[in-house]
Motif scaffolding. Structure first.
Motif, PDB file in Angstrom:
ATOM      1  N   LEU A  21       2.466 -43.822  18.444  1.00 13.57           N
ATOM      2  CA  LEU A  21       2.504 -45.245  18.272  1.00 13.57           C
ATOM      3  C   LEU A  21       1.094 -45.782  17.813  1.00 13.57           C
ATOM      4  CD1 LEU A  21       4.498 -46.645  21.406  1.00 13.57           C
ATOM      5  CD2 LEU A  21       5.497 -46.046  18.817  1.00 13.57           C
ATOM      6  N   GLY A  22       1.040 -46.468  16.611  1.00 12.04           N
ATOM      7  CA  GLY A  22      -0.162 -47.032  16.199  1.00 12.04           C
ATOM      8  C   GLY A  22      -0.879 -45.959  15.196  1.00 12.04           C
ATOM      9  N   GLN A  23      -0.455 -44.921  15.135  1.00 15.33           N
ATOM     10  CA  GLN A  23      -1.137 -43.822  14.221  1.00 15.33           C
ATOM     11  C   GLN A  23      -0.370 -43.739  12.873  1.00 15.33           C
ATOM     12  OE1 GLN A  23      -0.618 -39.757  15.454  1.00 15.33           O
ATOM     13  NE2 GLN A  23      -2.770 -39.251  14.750  1.00 15.33           N
ATOM     14  N   ARG A  24      -1.248 -43.842  11.833  1.00 13.92           N
ATOM     15  CA  ARG A  24      -0.415 -43.530  10.457  1.00 13.92           C
ATOM     16  C   ARG A  24      -0.116 -42.286  10.292  1.00 13.92           C
ATOM     17  NH1 ARG A  24      -5.645 -46.639   7.725  1.00 13.92           N
ATOM     18  NH2 ARG A  24      -6.489 -45.873   9.653  1.00 13.92           N
ATOM     19  N   GLN A  25       1.057 -42.511   9.490  1.00 12.23           N
ATOM     20  CA  GLN A  25       2.159 -41.273   9.295  1.00 12.23           C
ATOM     21  C   GLN A  25       2.373 -41.313   7.986  1.00 12.23           C
ATOM     22  OE1 GLN A  25       2.633 -38.648  11.309  1.00 12.23           O
ATOM     23  NE2 GLN A  25       1.260 -39.619  12.910  1.00 12.23           N
ATOM     24  N   MET A  26       2.937 -40.141   7.268  1.00  8.49           N
ATOM     25  CA  MET A  26       3.043 -40.324   5.823  1.00  8.49           C
ATOM     26  C   MET A  26       4.455 -39.527   5.893  1.00  8.49           C
ATOM     27  SD  MET A  26       1.269 -39.465   2.285  1.00  8.49           S
ATOM     28  CE  MET A  26       0.237 -40.790   2.431  1.00  8.49           C
ATOM     29  N   ALA A  27       5.280 -40.116   4.959  1.00 11.41           N
ATOM     30  CA  ALA A  27       6.696 -39.280   4.947  1.00 11.41           C
ATOM     31  C   ALA A  27       6.828 -39.257   3.310  1.00 11.41           C
ATOM     32  CB  ALA A  27       7.752 -40.179   5.689  1.00 11.41           C
ATOM     33  N   PHE A  28       7.715 -38.311   2.870  1.00  5.25           N
ATOM     34  CA  PHE A  28       7.877 -38.128   1.636  1.00  5.25           C
ATOM     35  C   PHE A  28       9.476 -37.969   1.232  1.00  5.25           C
ATOM     36  CE2 PHE A  28       3.910 -36.094   2.375  1.00  5.25           C
ATOM     37  CZ  PHE A  28       3.231 -36.709   1.538  1.00  5.25           C
ATOM     38  N   TYR A  29       9.721 -38.771   0.072  1.00  6.78           N
ATOM     39  CA  TYR A  29      11.402 -38.757  -0.323  1.00  6.78           C
ATOM     40  C   TYR A  29      11.219 -38.017  -1.803  1.00  6.78           C
ATOM     41  CZ  TYR A  29      13.117 -41.817   3.286  1.00  6.78           C
ATOM     42  OH  TYR A  29      13.450 -42.529   4.463  1.00  6.78           O
ATOM     43  N   TYR A  30      12.183 -37.421  -2.060  1.00  2.33           N
ATOM     44  CA  TYR A  30      12.461 -36.744  -3.449  1.00  2.33           C
ATOM     45  C   TYR A  30      13.515 -37.726  -4.134  1.00  2.33           C
ATOM     46  CZ  TYR A  30      14.512 -33.463  -6.480  1.00  2.33           C
ATOM     47  OH  TYR A  30      15.036 -32.692  -7.787  1.00  2.33           O
ATOM     48  N   ALA A  31      13.102 -37.743  -5.580  1.00  7.44           N
ATOM     49  CA  ALA A  31      14.186 -38.193  -6.401  1.00  7.44           C
ATOM     50  C   ALA A  31      14.094 -37.788  -7.667  1.00  7.44           C
ATOM     51  CB  ALA A  31      13.564 -39.640  -6.789  1.00  7.44           C
ATOM     52  N   ARG A  32      15.093 -37.587  -8.311  1.00  6.13           N
ATOM     53  CA  ARG A  32      15.457 -36.757  -9.417  1.00  6.13           C
ATOM     54  C   ARG A  32      16.352 -37.564 -10.507  1.00  6.13           C
ATOM     55  NH1 ARG A  32      18.458 -33.587 -12.919  1.00  6.13           N
ATOM     56  NH2 ARG A  32      17.115 -31.799 -13.739  1.00  6.13           N
ATOM     57  N   ASN A  33      15.994 -38.041 -11.810  1.00  9.50           N
ATOM     58  CA  ASN A  33      16.990 -38.603 -12.558  1.00  9.50           C
ATOM     59  C   ASN A  33      18.046 -37.392 -13.345  1.00  9.50           C
ATOM     60  OD1 ASN A  33      18.101 -39.727 -14.799  1.00  9.50           O
ATOM     61  ND2 ASN A  33      16.367 -40.780 -15.682  1.00  9.50           N
ATOM     62  N   ASN A  34      19.015 -37.760 -13.116  1.00  9.74           N
ATOM     63  CA  ASN A  34      20.219 -36.628 -13.416  1.00  9.74           C
ATOM     64  C   ASN A  34      20.685 -37.054 -14.643  1.00  9.74           C
ATOM     65  OD1 ASN A  34      19.873 -35.143 -10.919  1.00  9.74           O
ATOM     66  ND2 ASN A  34      21.080 -36.665 -10.069  1.00  9.74           N
ATOM     67  N   SER A  35      20.233 -38.167 -15.599  1.00 10.80           N
ATOM     68  CA  SER A  35      20.786 -38.579 -16.508  1.00 10.80           C
ATOM     69  C   SER A  35      20.015 -38.337 -17.791  1.00 10.80           C
ATOM     70  CB  SER A  35      20.745 -40.155 -16.829  1.00 10.80           C
ATOM     71  OG  SER A  35      19.683 -40.800 -17.119  1.00 10.80           O
ATOM     72  N   ASP A  36      20.430 -38.544 -19.097  1.00 15.00           N
ATOM     73  CA  ASP A  36      19.653 -38.108 -20.374  1.00 15.00           C
ATOM     74  C   ASP A  36      18.889 -39.284 -20.878  1.00 15.00           C
ATOM     75  OD1 ASP A  36      21.938 -39.589 -21.123  1.00 15.00           O
ATOM     76  OD2 ASP A  36      22.407 -38.073 -22.413  1.00 15.00           O
TER      77      ASP A  36
END
Length: 190
Positions: free
Chosen positions: A99-114
């Motif tokens: 609690l109170g401590q900064r944390q970092m999380a990561f999300y992956y994204a990919r565009n599958n279209s042309d």
């Protein structure tokens, strides 16, 4: 003044009041969404997270020192609207955070279209009573994201859970908070 003229004057007055009422209702209809969003951001209602500055994050970290390392589990969830041809997922499904401590999380994204596509992430936190204590300092959800065809990105979110959550009788016993994002296609301005 005749009765007919009096009646016509009263009808005009009622018509004017009805027009003003209709215009007022129309104005409230347009203002409802921004006012509701503002209410949710201020109160954390419905799991709406808070935006925090670096200074607020530092103050929360100082308050957390008094809790002697109290923690909470954060689960990360990712969804994509059906009209958006993207892959989107968290890099890590859960984290135990102090609690109170900064944390970092990561999300992956990919565009599958042309074709290039721009998306916006909507978000919430559950249980809803924790929304007022979940603070994001930096997040990909604060801006639109444009991905080129086949482009892959890793997007960070910097957050902390306010230690005052332990003083709230409705949220003090929460052991896991879920941070959920849903990406939506942003309409092309052209």
């Amino acid at each position: 003044m005749t009765a007919a003229a009096n009646l016509q004057k009263n009808n005009a007055r009622v018509g004017l009041y009805a027009l003003l009422l209709a215009l007022g209702m129309l104005g409230l209809g347009y203002a409802a969404v921004p006012l509701y969003q503002m209410f949710c951001q201020v109160t954390g209602f419905g799991g709406t997270t808070q935006r925090a500055t670096e200074d607020e994050a530092s103050l929360a970290a100082a308050r957390a020192q008094q809790l002697a390392g109290a923690t909470v589990s954060v689960r990360f969830d990712a969804n994509v609207d059906s009209d958006l041809p993207w892959t989107f997922r968290p890099e890590q499904v859960t984290q135990t955070v102090r609690l109170g401590q900064r944390q970092m999380a990561f999300y992956y994204a990919r565009n599958n279209s042309d074709q290039p596509i721009t998306g916006t992430a909507s978000f919430n936190v559950s249980p809803a009573q924790t929304g007022g204590y979940f603070n994001k300092v930096q997040c990909f959800c604060f801006t639109e994201q444009t991905l080129q065809p086949g482009q892959e990105v890793v997007m960070p979110v910097l957050f902390f859970v306010d230690p005052s959550i332990r003083s709230d009788r409705n949220a003090a016993r929460v052991e896991q908070i879920t941070l959920s994002y849903t990406f939506h296609r942003t309409e092309d301005p052209a």
